[in-house]
Design an enzyme around this catalytic site. Sequence first.
Site, PDB file in Angstrom:
ATOM      1  CE1 TYR A 231      44.357 -59.739 -64.795  1.00 44.58           C
ATOM      2  CE2 TYR A 231      45.363 -60.326 -62.699  1.00 44.58           C
ATOM      3  CZ  TYR A 231      45.431 -59.709 -63.926  1.00 44.58           C
ATOM      4  OH  TYR A 231      46.561 -59.044 -64.286  1.00 44.58           O
ATOM      5  CD  GLU A 251      40.789 -58.870 -51.644  1.00 40.17           C
ATOM      6  OE1 GLU A 251      40.382 -59.379 -52.697  1.00 40.17           O
ATOM      7  OE2 GLU A 251      41.830 -59.263 -51.056  1.00 40.17           O
ATOM      8  CG  HIS A 507      43.264 -38.398 -85.877  1.00 30.95           C
ATOM      9  ND1 HIS A 507      43.098 -38.164 -84.524  1.00 30.95           N
ATOM     10  CD2 HIS A 507      42.330 -37.634 -86.512  1.00 30.95           C
ATOM     11  CE1 HIS A 507      42.124 -37.286 -84.354  1.00 30.95           C
ATOM     12  NE2 HIS A 507      41.638 -36.956 -85.548  1.00 30.95           N
TER      13      HIS A 507
HETATM   14  N1  LIG Z   1      41.873 -61.665 -67.679  1.00 28.83           N
HETATM   15  C1  LIG Z   1      42.798 -62.485 -67.206  1.00 28.83           C
HETATM   16  O1  LIG Z   1      43.948 -62.504 -67.638  1.00 28.83           O
HETATM   17  C2  LIG Z   1      42.421 -63.455 -66.135  1.00 28.83           C
HETATM   18  C3  LIG Z   1      41.094 -63.654 -65.804  1.00 28.83           C
HETATM   19  C4  LIG Z   1      40.800 -64.553 -64.804  1.00 28.83           C
HETATM   20  C5  LIG Z   1      41.814 -65.244 -64.179  1.00 28.83           C
HETATM   21  N2  LIG Z   1      43.094 -65.040 -64.518  1.00 28.83           N
HETATM   22  C6  LIG Z   1      44.186 -65.746 -63.822  1.00 28.83           C
HETATM   23  O2  LIG Z   1      43.627 -66.671 -62.922  1.00 28.83           O
HETATM   24  C7  LIG Z   1      44.293 -66.581 -61.671  1.00 28.83           C
HETATM   25  C8  LIG Z   1      43.306 -66.722 -60.560  1.00 28.83           C
HETATM   26  O3  LIG Z   1      42.423 -65.579 -60.501  1.00 28.83           O
HETATM   27  P1  LIG Z   1      41.745 -65.135 -59.142  1.00 28.83           P
HETATM   28  O4  LIG Z   1      40.959 -63.893 -59.376  1.00 28.83           O
HETATM   29  O5  LIG Z   1      41.069 -66.309 -58.513  1.00 28.83           O
HETATM   30  O6  LIG Z   1      43.000 -64.857 -58.200  1.00 28.83           O
HETATM   31  P2  LIG Z   1      43.759 -63.514 -57.797  1.00 28.83           P
HETATM   32  O7  LIG Z   1      45.004 -63.942 -57.136  1.00 28.83           O
HETATM   33  O8  LIG Z   1      43.820 -62.557 -58.931  1.00 28.83           O
HETATM   34  O9  LIG Z   1      42.796 -62.836 -56.700  1.00 28.83           O
HETATM   35  C9  LIG Z   1      42.400 -63.522 -55.540  1.00 28.83           C
HETATM   36  C10 LIG Z   1      41.887 -62.511 -54.523  1.00 28.83           C
HETATM   37  O10 LIG Z   1      41.270 -63.234 -53.463  1.00 28.83           O
HETATM   38  C11 LIG Z   1      41.651 -62.661 -52.208  1.00 28.83           C
HETATM   39  N3  LIG Z   1      41.474 -63.721 -51.194  1.00 28.83           N
HETATM   40  C12 LIG Z   1      42.179 -64.875 -51.084  1.00 28.83           C
HETATM   41  N4  LIG Z   1      41.679 -65.637 -50.071  1.00 28.83           N
HETATM   42  C13 LIG Z   1      40.626 -64.960 -49.543  1.00 28.83           C
HETATM   43  C14 LIG Z   1      39.675 -65.240 -48.502  1.00 28.83           C
HETATM   44  N5  LIG Z   1      39.678 -66.364 -47.797  1.00 28.83           N
HETATM   45  N6  LIG Z   1      38.725 -64.324 -48.234  1.00 28.83           N
HETATM   46  C15 LIG Z   1      38.691 -63.167 -48.949  1.00 28.83           C
HETATM   47  N7  LIG Z   1      39.547 -62.863 -49.954  1.00 28.83           N
HETATM   48  C16 LIG Z   1      40.501 -63.750 -50.255  1.00 28.83           C
HETATM   49  C17 LIG Z   1      43.074 -62.201 -52.457  1.00 28.83           C
HETATM   50  O11 LIG Z   1      43.467 -61.198 -51.547  1.00 28.83           O
HETATM   51  C18 LIG Z   1      43.005 -61.688 -53.904  1.00 28.83           C
HETATM   52  O12 LIG Z   1      42.629 -60.322 -53.963  1.00 28.83           O
HETATM   53  C19 LIG Z   1      45.007 -65.258 -61.625  1.00 28.83           C
HETATM   54  O13 LIG Z   1      46.332 -65.502 -61.230  1.00 28.83           O
HETATM   55  C20 LIG Z   1      44.963 -64.722 -63.022  1.00 28.83           C
HETATM   56  O14 LIG Z   1      46.264 -64.606 -63.545  1.00 28.83           O
HETATM   57  C21 LIG Z   1      43.420 -64.151 -65.483  1.00 28.83           C
END
Ligand SMILES: NC(=O)c1ccc[n+]([C@@H]2O[C@H](COP(=O)([O-])OP(=O)(O)OC[C@H]3O[C@@H](n4cnc5c(N)ncnc54)[C@H](O)[C@@H]3O)[C@@H](O)[C@H]2O)c1
Length: 527
Positions: A231, A251, A507
């Site tokens: 996210y 990623e 609509h």
């Molecule tokens: N719009 C929204 O609702 C919103 C917006 C921002 C954050 N959030 C919340 O905040 C939380 C945290 O968000 P986030 O984006 O940090 O976490 P996330 O869990 O959504 O994504 C983290 C990503 O990082 C990758 N990753 C982890 N370690 C890595 C590494 N060493 N090297 C490369 N890739 C790696 C993972 O595979 C994953 O795809 C989320 O759980 C979300 O619910 C929500």
Amino acid sequence: MAFVHTFCPPFSRGYSFPSLSYQRSSFIRPVLTRRVVVRSNTRKSNAPRASFDYDLAIVGAGVGGHGAALHAVAKGLKVCVFEARDIGGTCVNRGCVPSKALLAAAGRIREMKDADHLRALGISLDGVSYDRQGVADHANGLASKVKGNMANSLTALGVTIINSRATLLGAQIIKGSDGKTYTAENIILAPGSVPFVPRGIEIDGKTVFTSDDALKMEWVPDWVAIVGSGYIGLEFSDVYTALGSNVTFVEAMPNLMPGFDPEIARLAQRLLINPRPIDYHTNVFAAKVTPGIPGQRPVVIDLIDAGTKEQVDQLEVDAAMIATGRAPFTEGLGLESVQVETQRGFVPVDDRMRVLDKDGNVIDHLYAIGDVNGKMMLAHAASAQGISAVENMVGKEHQVDHNAVPAACFTHPEISMVGLTEPQAKEKASNEGFELGKSVGHFRANSKALAEGEGDGIAKVLFNKSNGKILGVHIIGLHAADLIQECSNAVARGTTVDELAFCVHTHPTLSEVVDEAIKGAVGMAAH
Ligand SMILES: NC(=O)c1ccc[n+]([C@@H]2O[C@H](COP(=O)([O-])OP(=O)(O)OC[C@H]3O[C@@H](n4cnc5c(N)ncnc54)[C@H](O)[C@@H]3O)[C@@H](O)[C@H]2O)c1
Ligand SMILES: Cc1cc2nc3c(=O)[nH]c(=O)nc-3n(C[C@H](O)[C@H](O)[C@H](O)COP(=O)(O)OP(=O)(O)OC[C@H]3O[C@@H](n4cnc5c(N)ncnc54)[C@H](O)[C@@H]3O)c2cc1C
């Protein structure tokens, strides 16, 4: 590049925090001056009532703690909230609110820079520029305003705010960093989360940073690597590319956006990644990230293969944003005093938000909500859990249906979802022996979307063909975050596709994209 950040937030009235619309009605309630005695569901009916300072003490005034506090007041409880840092917590100060302000500015810049899109609407512009500090001020000013409004809403309702770090001494007693001891019949832990930074990554807050620093928008790097395409990574790629940065995603999983429904992730790649100055490395970890000095020395990122763990590449970029998830914040919380052992850092709770001890037994009077319990790291989930915990402590058994809690990613266009992804729904169908239905509505067939020049995207409805119940909905397209609410309500209520198909949609509106998908499902449902 100067790291100067001028912070002069405007303070004004007006309260528009979306996930708290439920609590707004509480503002018109008279402030309670009387202490109302309630019966806890865990209290023995003939036991003498001990005397407590408060009916409820809440640790953390984030969205979760705030939602719980307002609901508890509505239930007649005498409430205090401990907050060690900022009222509003992550969401208001370092999360949802400032990030959506940045995205709002970024969205407009992106649209105004898109000459073809504007030409199709009969508009031409000579050029678009933005003032970085102005954009930053918009985000920080909004956070400050919402924080003030939240504090006001608590005090107006008679909630005592204790600006102090709380440590549990037992299930009904807290020691504050102010040196005082407080007792409460019930305690809700809502201490939230902090950015998770993998080992080997050195944060300097300037060239290597998490969302905490990125939201201040102190500079716009020419080239920024975003580690993690969840996210936060995706939303910031939308902001940075609109402001003129080049982005490289790193990623760990084989595909970008691994947390999303795969079909939606593929479409998101087509709409949000491929047409933009974004490249990516998948299936690799950022094993080591060394900060740089702007204009002198680049940030260096060592990439290792996720399988072999061998170094496969090294990147040199201007900045690296670390968006690799969030970790529950339990430091100094005193969990040992109640024999709680965290699980992967999270505080274990049952479905009624009651904290479990190391043997899995419910600890009477102690609840944990929001990011710290790891059930769903979303602001509105935290608030819903807080309300649910209060219901349970006043003797009304309640559980949050997390399957019906929607989520959204506020990119341009937005992505939203509720319920199961398609692979999850397929697995459920196969385990339970029913046929899975899938129906899709298209933005390209929607008059409103076409009038806006925004015909990209779909709404996908997954449902059980034998009973018509909705299992999941995934939307990518203009205002997807708003469109999901109807689907969330349907999942929560168990509404069938046939019932929904009789609901009349205005609509021309984007809601007709969902209507098209639902009507398409009706013919397929066999009941
Ligand atoms: N719009 C929204 O609702 C919103 C917006 C921002 C954050 N959030 C919340 O905040 C939380 C945290 O968000 P986030 O984006 O940090 O976490 P996330 O869990 O959504 O994504 C983290 C990503 O990082 C990758 N990753 C982890 N370690 C890595 C590494 N060493 N090297 C490369 N890739 C790696 C993972 O595979 C994953 O795809 C989320 O759980 C979300 O619910 C929500
Ligand atoms: C960049 C970003 C964007 C996001 N965007 C969205 C979004 O658009 N939509 C969405 O739904 N979610 C979003 N989230 C997630 C959302 O911010 C969290 O899910 C939400 O803030 C969790 O609320 P909480 O009340 O559990 O904890 P928090 O908001 O983290 O609040 C916890 C509070 O407790 C205080 N505290 C901790 N320990 C103690 C103690 N011992 N004593 C006293 N006080 C203490 C902390 O100071 C903090 O203020 C985003 C997160 C980030 C980082």
